[in-house]
Design an enzyme around this catalytic site. Structure first.
Site, PDB file in Angstrom:
ATOM      1  N   ARG A   1      -4.825  -8.731   7.336  1.00  0.00           N
ATOM      2  CA  ARG A   1      -5.063 -10.163   7.149  1.00  0.00           C
ATOM      3  C   ARG A   1      -3.806 -10.939   6.764  1.00  0.00           C
ATOM      4  O   ARG A   1      -3.858 -12.168   6.605  1.00  0.00           O
ATOM      5  CB  ARG A   1      -6.134 -10.367   6.065  1.00  0.00           C
TER       6      ARG A   1
ATOM      7  N   CYS B   1       2.353  -6.126   2.301  1.00  0.00           N
ATOM      8  CA  CYS B   1       1.289  -5.146   2.393  1.00  0.00           C
ATOM      9  C   CYS B   1       0.928  -4.920   3.853  1.00  0.00           C
ATOM     10  O   CYS B   1       1.068  -5.805   4.699  1.00  0.00           O
ATOM     11  CB  CYS B   1       0.071  -5.625   1.616  1.00  0.00           C
TER      12      CYS B   1
ATOM     13  N   ASP C   1      -1.948  -4.753   4.993  1.00  0.00           N
ATOM     14  CA  ASP C   1      -3.244  -5.381   5.252  1.00  0.00           C
ATOM     15  C   ASP C   1      -3.206  -6.240   6.519  1.00  0.00           C
ATOM     16  O   ASP C   1      -2.293  -7.049   6.708  1.00  0.00           O
ATOM     17  CB  ASP C   1      -3.635  -6.253   4.050  1.00  0.00           C
TER      18      ASP C   1
ATOM     19  N   CYS D   1      -6.515  -7.429  -2.524  1.00  0.00           N
ATOM     20  CA  CYS D   1      -5.734  -6.282  -2.080  1.00  0.00           C
ATOM     21  C   CYS D   1      -6.494  -4.983  -2.358  1.00  0.00           C
ATOM     22  O   CYS D   1      -6.817  -4.677  -3.517  1.00  0.00           O
ATOM     23  CB  CYS D   1      -4.382  -6.254  -2.790  1.00  0.00           C
TER      24      CYS D   1
ATOM     25  N   HIS E   1      -0.904 -10.027  -2.007  1.00  0.00           N
ATOM     26  CA  HIS E   1      -1.981 -10.897  -1.541  1.00  0.00           C
ATOM     27  C   HIS E   1      -3.255 -10.656  -2.341  1.00  0.00           C
ATOM     28  O   HIS E   1      -3.465  -9.578  -2.911  1.00  0.00           O
ATOM     29  CB  HIS E   1      -2.257 -10.668  -0.050  1.00  0.00           C
TER      30      HIS E   1
END
Length: 221
Positions: free
Chosen positions: A47, A43, A45, A102, A99
């Site tokens: 993080r 992803c 993302d 999400c 994750h």
């Protein structure tokens, strides 16, 4: 230039200097080429930076990231990365990594809930993001979430999504071709490619193997 960008450039210079001090030939070796054994499909993302969470070095992991770690069968970007990773770079493991927490998966859950209550969707299906998430929204609509506690719905979606993307990767001509080549090689010298599904727990920093790995010997299982 903004303070943020100045900070990033300064941090990069310090990082490069530290690495050069401890590994004097590192960057000159990187310049000669790459031979990572892992393709990470994850992803976008912020993080979940793959090299950080696995304590990997530049050159260790080939990477493709997008919203909600999708692998659409008709996505030329993802297919190009997979093709290059398997046929040119020579990876041996393809990791599909979702994750917890999400945002893409949460949006799809909200879309299904909105449809059930005849409410407007959180993202218009006619936008780029809406079109991108449509397959995941359709997947969410098929899950029997009513049998699960509400607080576990998002985690269930994240895992189901990873499993679906593993299936999509395994259905590509790239992977099927690699598996056929490995099975037809009596010498046993052909490189075997495996596809795995993992989930990263944002709250703990740990990766979890979902146990859905597939390789040449698992075809048809």
């Amino acid at each position: 230039m903004s303070t943020l960008l100045t900070t990033l450039l300064s941090a990069n210079a310090q990082w490069a200097e530290r690495l050069s001090d401890t590994h004097p030939n590192f960057f000159s070796q990187c310049a000669k080429g790459q031979s990572p054994k892992v393709l990470w499909i994850g992803c976008a993302d912020s993080r979940v930076p793959e090299s950080v969470v696995t304590d990997a070095k530049p050159g260790d992991i080939f990477v493709h990231r997008n919203i909600a770690n999708q692998f659409h069968p008709d996505d030329d970007s993802a297919l190009s990365v997979l093709t290059f990773a398997v046929n040119v770079v020579g990876v041996e493991h393809v990791l599909v990594v979702g994750h917890t927490h999400c945002g893409g998966a949460a949006t799809c859950l909200e879309a299904v809930q909105a449809q059930a209550s005849n409410s407007p969707p959180p993202v218009s299906p006619n936008t780029p993001l809406g079109r991108w998430l449509a397959p995941l929204t359709n997947l969410v609509s098929t899950l029997d979430l009513d049998t699960l506690p509400a607080e576990t719905h998002l985690d269930a979606i994240v895992e189901a999504n990873v499993k679906r993307q593993v299936e999509n990767v395994c259905a590509t001509d790239v992977i099927k071709g690699a598996w056929a080549a490995a099975l037809g090689d009596e010498s046993g010298e052909k490189r075997q490619v495996w596809v795995h599904g993992w989930v990263y727990d944002v709250a703990s920093g740990r990766l979890k193997d979902l146990g859905v790995s597939r390789g040449p010997q698992t075809q048809g299982e």
